[in-house]
Design a protein around this motif. Structure first.
Motif, PDB file in Angstrom:
ATOM      1  N   LEU A 288       8.296   2.274  11.507  1.00 16.32           N
ATOM      2  CA  LEU A 288       7.439   1.827  10.403  1.00 16.32           C
ATOM      3  C   LEU A 288       6.951   2.977   9.530  1.00 16.32           C
ATOM      4  CD1 LEU A 288       5.850  -0.344   8.868  1.00 16.32           C
ATOM      5  CD2 LEU A 288       4.008  -0.050  10.545  1.00 16.32           C
ATOM      6  N   LYS A 289       7.100   2.789   8.226  1.00 22.79           N
ATOM      7  CA  LYS A 289       6.545   3.701   7.238  1.00 22.79           C
ATOM      8  C   LYS A 289       5.751   2.893   6.213  1.00 22.79           C
ATOM      9  CE  LYS A 289       8.516   7.157   9.230  1.00 22.79           C
ATOM     10  NZ  LYS A 289       7.663   8.025  10.109  1.00 22.79           N
ATOM     11  N   VAL A 290       4.581   3.417   5.877  1.00 23.69           N
ATOM     12  CA  VAL A 290       3.656   2.722   4.982  1.00 23.69           C
ATOM     13  C   VAL A 290       3.336   3.630   3.799  1.00 23.69           C
ATOM     14  CG1 VAL A 290       1.364   1.676   4.747  1.00 23.69           C
ATOM     15  CG2 VAL A 290       2.633   1.432   6.897  1.00 23.69           C
ATOM     16  N   TYR A 291       3.362   3.049   2.618  1.00 23.67           N
ATOM     17  CA  TYR A 291       2.914   3.777   1.430  1.00 23.67           C
ATOM     18  C   TYR A 291       1.545   3.247   1.025  1.00 23.67           C
ATOM     19  CZ  TYR A 291       2.628   5.700  -3.275  1.00 23.67           C
ATOM     20  OH  TYR A 291       2.210   6.372  -4.390  1.00 23.67           O
ATOM     21  N   VAL A 292       0.590   4.169   0.849  1.00 32.45           N
ATOM     22  CA  VAL A 292      -0.766   3.805   0.422  1.00 32.45           C
ATOM     23  C   VAL A 292      -0.895   4.114  -1.063  1.00 32.45           C
ATOM     24  CG1 VAL A 292      -3.233   4.203   0.755  1.00 32.45           C
ATOM     25  CG2 VAL A 292      -1.676   4.339   2.715  1.00 32.45           C
ATOM     26  N   TYR A 293      -1.184   3.113  -1.862  1.00 32.27           N
ATOM     27  CA  TYR A 293      -1.328   3.332  -3.299  1.00 32.27           C
ATOM     28  C   TYR A 293      -2.473   4.285  -3.592  1.00 32.27           C
ATOM     29  CZ  TYR A 293       2.040  -0.298  -4.538  1.00 32.27           C
ATOM     30  OH  TYR A 293       3.191  -1.024  -4.711  1.00 32.27           O
ATOM     31  N   LYS A 294      -2.206   5.235  -4.474  1.00 34.10           N
ATOM     32  CA  LYS A 294      -3.231   6.212  -4.856  1.00 34.10           C
ATOM     33  C   LYS A 294      -4.178   5.649  -5.914  1.00 34.10           C
ATOM     34  CE  LYS A 294      -1.169   9.358  -2.317  1.00 34.10           C
ATOM     35  NZ  LYS A 294       0.006   8.573  -1.880  1.00 34.10           N
ATOM     36  N   GLU A 321      -5.180   5.730   6.222  1.00 33.40           N
ATOM     37  CA  GLU A 321      -5.018   6.739   5.174  1.00 33.40           C
ATOM     38  C   GLU A 321      -4.893   8.145   5.747  1.00 33.40           C
ATOM     39  OE1 GLU A 321      -6.718   5.143   1.013  1.00 33.40           O
ATOM     40  OE2 GLU A 321      -8.261   5.953   2.343  1.00 33.40           O
ATOM     41  N   GLY A 322      -5.480   8.369   6.913  1.00 34.53           N
ATOM     42  CA  GLY A 322      -5.391   9.689   7.523  1.00 34.53           C
ATOM     43  C   GLY A 322      -4.266   9.813   8.532  1.00 34.53           C
ATOM     44  N   LEU A 339      -2.782  -1.945   0.025  1.00 36.65           N
ATOM     45  CA  LEU A 339      -3.728  -2.030  -1.091  1.00 36.65           C
ATOM     46  C   LEU A 339      -5.103  -1.648  -0.560  1.00 36.65           C
ATOM     47  CD1 LEU A 339      -2.463  -5.500  -2.369  1.00 36.65           C
ATOM     48  CD2 LEU A 339      -1.838  -3.251  -3.281  1.00 36.65           C
ATOM     49  N   PRO A 340      -5.555  -0.407  -0.780  1.00 35.67           N
ATOM     50  CA  PRO A 340      -6.710   0.142  -0.057  1.00 35.67           C
ATOM     51  C   PRO A 340      -8.063  -0.159  -0.711  1.00 35.67           C
ATOM     52  CG  PRO A 340      -5.724   1.860  -1.378  1.00 35.67           C
ATOM     53  CD  PRO A 340      -4.921   0.624  -1.635  1.00 35.67           C
ATOM     54  N   PHE A 341      -8.490  -1.418  -0.696  1.00 38.55           N
ATOM     55  CA  PHE A 341      -9.792  -1.748  -1.265  1.00 38.55           C
ATOM     56  C   PHE A 341     -10.709  -2.310  -0.186  1.00 38.55           C
ATOM     57  CE2 PHE A 341      -7.844  -5.903  -1.402  1.00 38.55           C
ATOM     58  CZ  PHE A 341      -8.897  -6.793  -1.228  1.00 38.55           C
TER      59      PHE A 341
END
Length: 614
Positions: A288-294, A321-322, A339-341
């Motif tokens: 698994l790889k995850v992209y966190v939107y900046k 995120e870390g 979607l980091p909200f």
């Protein structure tokens, strides 16, 4: 001569006519400033995420989506690739914060403190102790009742005080299992009089009760899960990706997982199928790889809040995120997009109490998606099916139903009657964290033979169901320790849960409650009374091995239902509660099989079984 001119200028006094003209000009200027200020405030209270609607047009092979649409229908031609046209907003969140000061909010969130209107939410506190029950906005008591955002706001969370911190870090830490032997101390108890109760009339209660035809039992939920994973597929990606092929390979490996006889860290009785879970978990760790939107402006985005009953979304945000194992900087390598909200911060900052609705909150998120879709191609490639969010506030389903329903939503308020999709969405555990430094405070409880209380509940009168529970069982039976009103100190509450065989987890205004996880913390068998509630990690856990589900209509028969459970079965369930607890614990540094990894696994697992065949 020069001296005389200077003296005249120095001691010049304007005429009355001039003074009137100057006064009129000043008055017009002041009125203009006031009108401008009012217009700015009004417009900002209705602002969407980035201040403006993105009128982006997404070219879809001759078809043009209407402004605001961010997902693509399944029927569209998948051979077409999106050409995005849009503009990027340059307006920062500071210009639009209306309910509270931006800098103070950001500071409080970063330090894990309460938001200024933390007590104005419609959730369900775990320890149910009253602090100051006045509305934070103007010192008035909140309206009663307040079961939804359209009916007002009410105090809900435990208020942090210096005294609380002293108890938390001090004497309680000496011996968590000896709480009952100590003198009961004041801990965030009600100030200023007896606990108030929200009184529902018989007509109101009847109108709130879910009709039997709309109730989904735990067995029916299991059947829905099997059908969903067997038949439901998300939209066909609009163009292929190597990540899709990797997920299809993972699904095949999971479906053909080798049989697991024994495992030193896992217990077969807790899982629907321990073999498929173990194989899926191992593949997640490896692949698994995850992209966190900046994108996103603090404090609504990228600002994890680590205390309170909505802390799960904050802990998950911080630990993901870390995380260097799963998170990648190149989005083309990602299987999932985060979607980091914070739904709690969104409510605390953007909600206008007098607006009686959540439209501006959902519009805020919609315009965030517009920005994502304008800057990146990934949302439009799958219609959001490989995107996910984690939101614990009670209003999160309503905030995300309009524009985020296609993505995987990890929600604390997991109600199948309000849009939660079994097999796609994930039930997020609601954990009340009182200390971000010591999240594992108060664990443990008495062994089965020393648990003298049959069933325990103490809580505020949130929602219709607790009115029914209290009406039937408060002060009615010595074996049923049921207390309404919430006027109980923390030590007594914890001691009662640690000393009870069964802990009643009755829904509040919404289906979710932190009592479910609290019961597990204190090794008390949860009794879940909440129709249509999907319990956490439902995809993989066999909840009936360690919890009791009682339909709301059967509250009058609650004691007989519990007594019908044999002692041997109770002891087995209580032992399973102790075993399953590892999957609900937050650690300052994530551990294998802990709650962080279980949440991420459920998201991964559902995506694997959603992805369409080639």
């Amino acid at each position: 001569m020069d001296y005389e001119v200077k003296s005249q200028k120095l001691f010049y006094r304007p005429t009355k006519k001039y003074q009137k003209v100057a006064a009129m000009k000043l008055l017009v200027l002041v009125m203009g400033m006031i009108i401008t200020y009012i217009l700015v405030i009004q417009s900002s209270s209705l602002t969407r995420p980035y201040g403006y609607n993105l009128s982006s047009l997404y070219s879809t092979c001759g078809k043009v989506l209407k402004p605001g649409m961010t997902s693509l229908s399944v029927e569209e031609d998948v051979s077409c690739r999106t050409d995005l046209v849009g503009f990027y907003p340059s307006v920062s969140l500071e210009s639009f914060v209306t309910n509270t000061d931006y800098l103070s909010v950001e500071k409080e969130i970063m330090h894990g403190d309460e938001l200024p209107n933390e007590k104005a939410t419609g959730g369900d506190s775990d320890f149910d102790f009253h602090a100051d029950q006045r509305d934070w906005t103007d010192g008035r008591f909140p309206p009663s009742p307040s079961p939804s955002p359209t009916q007002g706001m009410e105090l809900d969370e435990l208020e942090s005080t210096n005294k609380e911190e002293q108890v938390e870090y001090g004497e309680l830490s000496k011996n968590d299992n000896d709480l009952g032997s100590k003198e009961v101390s004041e801990f965030s108890v009600l100030q200023g009089g007896p606990a108030t109760r929200t009184k529902y009339t018989e007509t109101q209660i009847k109108s709130e009760i879910t009709p039997a035809s709309l109730v989904t039992s735990i067995h029916e939920m299991s059947n829905l899960l099997v059908r969903s994973h067997s038949t439901f597929r998300s939209m066909q990606p609009r163009w292929s990706s190597p990540r899709d092929r990797e997920l299809l390979t993972a699904r095949s490996d999971i479906e053909n997982a080798p049989i697991v006889d024994k495992d030193t860290d896992l217990y077969a009785s807790l899982f629907r199928n321990i073999s498929t879970f173990k194989r899926s978990y191992e593949l997640m760790e490896r692949m698994l790889k995850v992209y966190v939107y900046k994108e996103g402006t603090k404090p609504i985005f990228h600002s994890p809040r680590l205390k309170g009953i909505y802390a799960s979304e904050g802990w998950f945000m911080r630990q993901l995120e870390g995380n260097k194992r799963f998170v990648v900087n190149d989005p083309t390598e990602a299987h999932l997009f985060y979607l980091p909200f914070s739904s709690r911060a969104l409510q605390g900052i953007m909600h206008v109490p007098i607006s009686h609705g959540l439209k501006n909150l959902s519009e805020y998120l919609k315009n965030y998606l517009d920005t994502i879709a304008a800057r990146h191609p990934f949302w439009n490639r799958t219609g959001g099916a490989d995107h996910f969010l984690a939101a614990c506030h009670d209003w999160a389903p309503e905030e995300t139903n309009d524009y985020m329903s296609t993505c995987i939503r990890a929600l604390c308020n997991a109600d199948v009657n309000v849009g939660f999709k079994i097999g796609k969405d994930v039930s997020l555990p609601e954990t009340n964290i009182h200390s971000s430094k010591y999240p594992l405070r108060y664990l443990g409880g008495e062994p089965p033979l020393h648990r003298r209380i049959l069933a325990f509940f103490a809580g505020r009168m949130h929602g219709y169901l607790r009115q029914i529970l209290v009406k039937h069982w408060e002060n009615k039976d010595p074996d049923m320790h049921v207390y309404g009103g919430g006027n109980m100190n923390q030590k007594s509450y914890i001691h009662s849960m640690k000393s009870s065989k069964y802990c009643i987890c009755a829904r509040g205004y919404e289906v979710n409650s932190p009592r479910v996880v609290e019961s597990i913390f204190f090794e008390c068998v949860p009794v879940i009374i909440s129709d249509n509630f999907v319990p956490p990690f439902f995809e993989v856990l066999n909840w009936e091995a360690f919890a009791v589900f009682v339909p709301e209509k059967d509250i009058p028969n609650l004691k007989s239902i519990l007594l019908s459970i044999t002692e041997d079965k109770y002891v087995a369930m209580q032992m399973n509660v102790k075993k399953v607890r590892q999957h609900f614990l937050w650690h300052t540094s994530p551990l294998r099989y802990d709650v962080f990894h279980m949440i991420l696994h459920s998201i991964w697992y559902n995506r694997v079984f959603q992805i369409p065949d080639r």
